[in-house]
Design a protein around this motif. Sequence first.
Motif, PDB file in Angstrom:
ATOM      1  N   GLY A  95      14.147   1.336  58.186  1.00  0.00           N
ATOM      2  CA  GLY A  95      14.941   1.696  57.017  1.00  0.00           C
ATOM      3  C   GLY A  95      14.885   3.173  56.723  1.00  0.00           C
ATOM      4  O   GLY A  95      15.878   3.790  56.317  1.00  0.00           O
ATOM      5  N   LEU A  96      13.720   3.772  56.920  1.00  0.00           N
ATOM      6  CA  LEU A  96      13.567   5.215  56.706  1.00  0.00           C
ATOM      7  C   LEU A  96      14.448   5.985  57.680  1.00  0.00           C
ATOM      8  O   LEU A  96      15.088   6.981  57.307  1.00  0.00           O
ATOM      9  N   ALA A  97      14.515   5.513  58.928  1.00  0.00           N
ATOM     10  CA  ALA A  97      15.364   6.165  59.929  1.00  0.00           C
ATOM     11  C   ALA A  97      16.833   6.028  59.550  1.00  0.00           C
ATOM     12  O   ALA A  97      17.623   6.974  59.698  1.00  0.00           O
ATOM     13  N   ASP A 104      21.700  12.641  55.843  1.00  0.00           N
ATOM     14  CA  ASP A 104      21.927  13.776  56.729  1.00  0.00           C
ATOM     15  C   ASP A 104      20.695  14.671  56.797  1.00  0.00           C
ATOM     16  O   ASP A 104      20.767  15.888  56.676  1.00  0.00           O
ATOM     17  N   ARG A 105      19.536  14.029  56.983  1.00  0.00           N
ATOM     18  CA  ARG A 105      18.276  14.743  57.114  1.00  0.00           C
ATOM     19  C   ARG A 105      17.631  14.396  58.455  1.00  0.00           C
ATOM     20  O   ARG A 105      17.843  13.314  59.001  1.00  0.00           O
ATOM     21  N   GLU A 106      16.834  15.315  58.951  1.00  0.00           N
ATOM     22  CA  GLU A 106      16.099  15.051  60.172  1.00  0.00           C
ATOM     23  C   GLU A 106      14.986  14.034  59.888  1.00  0.00           C
ATOM     24  O   GLU A 106      14.413  14.048  58.794  1.00  0.00           O
ATOM     25  N   PRO A 107      14.686  13.163  60.839  1.00  0.00           N
ATOM     26  CA  PRO A 107      13.639  12.152  60.599  1.00  0.00           C
ATOM     27  C   PRO A 107      12.324  12.741  60.125  1.00  0.00           C
ATOM     28  O   PRO A 107      11.660  12.172  59.252  1.00  0.00           O
ATOM     29  N   GLY A 111       9.340  12.189  55.576  1.00  0.00           N
ATOM     30  CA  GLY A 111       8.009  11.839  55.106  1.00  0.00           C
ATOM     31  C   GLY A 111       7.661  10.403  55.428  1.00  0.00           C
ATOM     32  O   GLY A 111       8.349   9.722  56.175  1.00  0.00           O
ATOM     33  N   GLY A 112       6.568   9.924  54.856  1.00  0.00           N
ATOM     34  CA  GLY A 112       6.122   8.557  55.098  1.00  0.00           C
ATOM     35  C   GLY A 112       6.504   7.652  53.949  1.00  0.00           C
ATOM     36  O   GLY A 112       7.112   8.064  52.971  1.00  0.00           O
ATOM     37  N   SER A 221      13.068  23.083  48.997  1.00  0.00           N
ATOM     38  CA  SER A 221      11.640  23.360  48.895  1.00  0.00           C
ATOM     39  C   SER A 221      10.843  22.416  49.774  1.00  0.00           C
ATOM     40  O   SER A 221       9.861  22.801  50.404  1.00  0.00           O
ATOM     41  N   ASN A 222      11.267  21.163  49.823  1.00  0.00           N
ATOM     42  CA  ASN A 222      10.572  20.187  50.654  1.00  0.00           C
ATOM     43  C   ASN A 222      10.629  20.591  52.117  1.00  0.00           C
ATOM     44  O   ASN A 222       9.660  20.465  52.857  1.00  0.00           O
ATOM     45  N   SER A 223      11.777  21.102  52.544  1.00  0.00           N
ATOM     46  CA  SER A 223      11.919  21.522  53.937  1.00  0.00           C
ATOM     47  C   SER A 223      11.078  22.753  54.224  1.00  0.00           C
ATOM     48  O   SER A 223      10.457  22.863  55.278  1.00  0.00           O
TER      49      SER A 223
END
Length: 276
Positions: A95-97, A104-107, A111-112, A221-223
């Motif tokens: 589901g996270l994938a 539209d974010r890289e895996p 995060g976990g 900021s997260n990136s």
Amino acid sequence: MARRTTNAAGSTNELRGDVLRVLGVLKVATADQIQRLASPHLSYRHSLKASPAKQKEARTASHRGAANDLCRHGLTVDGGRTRGGEEVRLLTAAGLAAAAIDLDREPEEMGGMPKSAGRSGAAHPMTVNETVIALIRPKPDLDLLDGEPPEALAAARAAADAPDGLGTLTSYATEVALPVKGTWKNPALGSARADIWTAEQRKAFGNDLKDPQLLIASESSNSSKSDSGPADWKPTNHAFWCTYGKDYTHIKSVFKLTTTDDEKTALTSMIDTCTN
């Protein structure tokens, strides 16, 4: 009939996408929070139901059904219940994938996922979620409320006319104060010394929803933070340094983690900004 077999709750792609996107950002959420973020107009429907509980049950039904269909596909799981008794939803690794694609974010940016949130009532994640909702101020689409009672329409118009919030759902990400990669894959970065932790200790750290591990961050900021600890990254908002430094230090103390000299210097500089 085939559609019902595949998605027994009869959910649409749009509704399932709502669930994936919200959980991809918040990590832990109730159907009520998913609905309020993804379909705010539904908050003004079913106003003639007999009680607030019946109203909530009706307005969240479609997103609960979508989460149930995603569960059948192995994309979501039941994460327990909040202290108020509401069911908490989580994404699986698959589901996270899927959420990464929708957002539209890289895996590696996703995060976990916390597990068993309901064991502690998920109080901290629920507070984070309500803060995100308050910051965004999701506005209802008035065109979707034709025929609703005058009182409900008036409340919806007031919400639509209120000042804009800060960004949208995709403007945010939830992040842990202690970097996960620095903890498990490269202990030198986070100094969590995962190499000497037992499986039970790792599980306890990964499932901890009681201590202030979960933070709100803008997507940018997260990136930029990625898996960095305080020696290499600090919040751009200096007003948050005190809170971030204290929370990071608290987590280190709770789990009896070592701290490098560079981390100590960085944490001291941030905690020195505290006024009391």
